[in-house]
Design a protein around this motif. Structure first.
Motif, PDB file in Angstrom:
ATOM      1  N   THR A  49       0.752  -1.202  -0.288  1.00 39.87           N
ATOM      2  CA  THR A  49      -0.116  -0.054   0.112  1.00 39.87           C
ATOM      3  C   THR A  49       0.852   1.131  -0.001  1.00 39.87           C
ATOM      4  O   THR A  49       1.961   1.379   0.711  1.00 39.87           O
ATOM      5  CB  THR A  49      -1.059   0.103   1.062  1.00 39.87           C
ATOM      6  OG1 THR A  49      -0.190   0.028   2.515  1.00 39.87           O
ATOM      7  CG2 THR A  49      -2.104  -1.334   1.036  1.00 39.87           C
ATOM      8  N   ASP A  50       0.347   2.127  -0.514  1.00 35.05           N
ATOM      9  CA  ASP A  50       1.219   3.479  -0.635  1.00 35.05           C
ATOM     10  C   ASP A  50       0.964   4.353   0.657  1.00 35.05           C
ATOM     11  O   ASP A  50       0.193   4.727   1.158  1.00 35.05           O
ATOM     12  CB  ASP A  50       0.521   4.342  -1.743  1.00 35.05           C
ATOM     13  CG  ASP A  50       1.229   5.660  -2.074  1.00 35.05           C
ATOM     14  OD1 ASP A  50       2.573   5.708  -1.509  1.00 35.05           O
ATOM     15  OD2 ASP A  50       0.824   6.634  -2.812  1.00 35.05           O
ATOM     16  N   ALA A  51       2.204   4.089   1.120  1.00 37.14           N
ATOM     17  CA  ALA A  51       2.444   5.038   2.622  1.00 37.14           C
ATOM     18  C   ALA A  51       2.527   6.440   2.699  1.00 37.14           C
ATOM     19  O   ALA A  51       2.298   7.027   3.775  1.00 37.14           O
ATOM     20  CB  ALA A  51       3.474   4.260   3.496  1.00 37.14           C
ATOM     21  N   SER A  52       2.779   6.906   1.613  1.00 40.20           N
ATOM     22  CA  SER A  52       3.350   8.478   1.558  1.00 40.20           C
ATOM     23  C   SER A  52       2.230   9.323   1.715  1.00 40.20           C
ATOM     24  O   SER A  52       2.281  10.252   2.594  1.00 40.20           O
ATOM     25  CB  SER A  52       3.710   8.739   0.264  1.00 40.20           C
ATOM     26  OG  SER A  52       2.627   8.767  -1.024  1.00 40.20           O
ATOM     27  N   PRO A  53       0.832   8.941   1.387  1.00 41.88           N
ATOM     28  CA  PRO A  53      -0.281   9.886   2.107  1.00 41.88           C
ATOM     29  C   PRO A  53      -0.379   9.815   3.851  1.00 41.88           C
ATOM     30  O   PRO A  53      -0.641  10.678   4.562  1.00 41.88           O
ATOM     31  CB  PRO A  53      -1.363   9.455   1.466  1.00 41.88           C
ATOM     32  CG  PRO A  53      -1.193   8.767   0.356  1.00 41.88           C
ATOM     33  CD  PRO A  53       0.283   8.321   0.510  1.00 41.88           C
ATOM     34  N   ILE A  54       0.018   8.499   4.070  1.00 42.81           N
ATOM     35  CA  ILE A  54      -0.280   8.494   5.758  1.00 42.81           C
ATOM     36  C   ILE A  54       0.857   9.320   6.158  1.00 42.81           C
ATOM     37  O   ILE A  54       0.815   9.857   7.074  1.00 42.81           O
ATOM     38  CB  ILE A  54      -0.386   6.922   6.004  1.00 42.81           C
ATOM     39  CG1 ILE A  54      -1.651   6.262   5.244  1.00 42.81           C
ATOM     40  CG2 ILE A  54      -0.106   6.662   7.431  1.00 42.81           C
ATOM     41  CD1 ILE A  54      -1.389   4.755   5.443  1.00 42.81           C
ATOM     42  N   VAL A  55       2.197   9.189   5.798  1.00 39.41           N
ATOM     43  CA  VAL A  55       3.408   9.734   6.160  1.00 39.41           C
ATOM     44  C   VAL A  55       3.155  11.155   6.317  1.00 39.41           C
ATOM     45  O   VAL A  55       3.499  12.036   7.302  1.00 39.41           O
ATOM     46  CB  VAL A  55       4.623   9.415   5.528  1.00 39.41           C
ATOM     47  CG1 VAL A  55       5.733  10.157   5.904  1.00 39.41           C
ATOM     48  CG2 VAL A  55       4.884   7.954   5.719  1.00 39.41           C
TER      49      VAL A  55
END
Length: 115
Positions: A45-51
């Motif tokens: 899953t793309d973690a960059s938005p969460i980060v």
């Protein structure tokens, strides 16, 4: 491996699973639903938005803590630096004042000798 070894009551051993793959113990007559596609692994899953969201929510606290720590660390250093500057400025001012007074006295003495 013999068919009798694949009875539904028996679990396969690790070497059987590795050597032959998974063993299907479901009866052949049972109707099966199509298998659901496997869920993507958590790492995929793309973690960059969460980060980005976590950093955005933490940034004000980080800024306050950084400012507090910098003030705490720099206050004594700046106070010592200011004291040193004041002392050096006073010493330089005293030297300059002595020089100015000495020149003024020398000029006044020279002027009085000429008369």
């Amino acid at each position: 491996m013999a068919e009798s070894a694949r009875s539904p009551d028996r679990l396969p051993t690790l070497t059987e699973v590795v050597m032959e793959g998974p063993v299907d113990h479901a009866p052949a007559t049972a109707m099966r639903k199509p298998a659901a596609p496997p869920a993507p692994p958590a790492a995929a899953t793309d973690a960059s938005p969460i980060v980005d969201a976590v950093l955005a929510s933490l940034q004000p606290r980080i800024d306050l803590m950084l400012e507090y720590r910098l003030r705490e660390a720099l206050s004594p250093l700046l106070a010592r630096a200011a004291d040193t500057i004041v002392q050096e400025t006073r010493a330089e001012l005293a030297r300059t004042l002595r020089d100015v007074v000495a020149r003024a006295v020398a000029q006044e003495l020279a002027r009085r000798r000429v008369r």
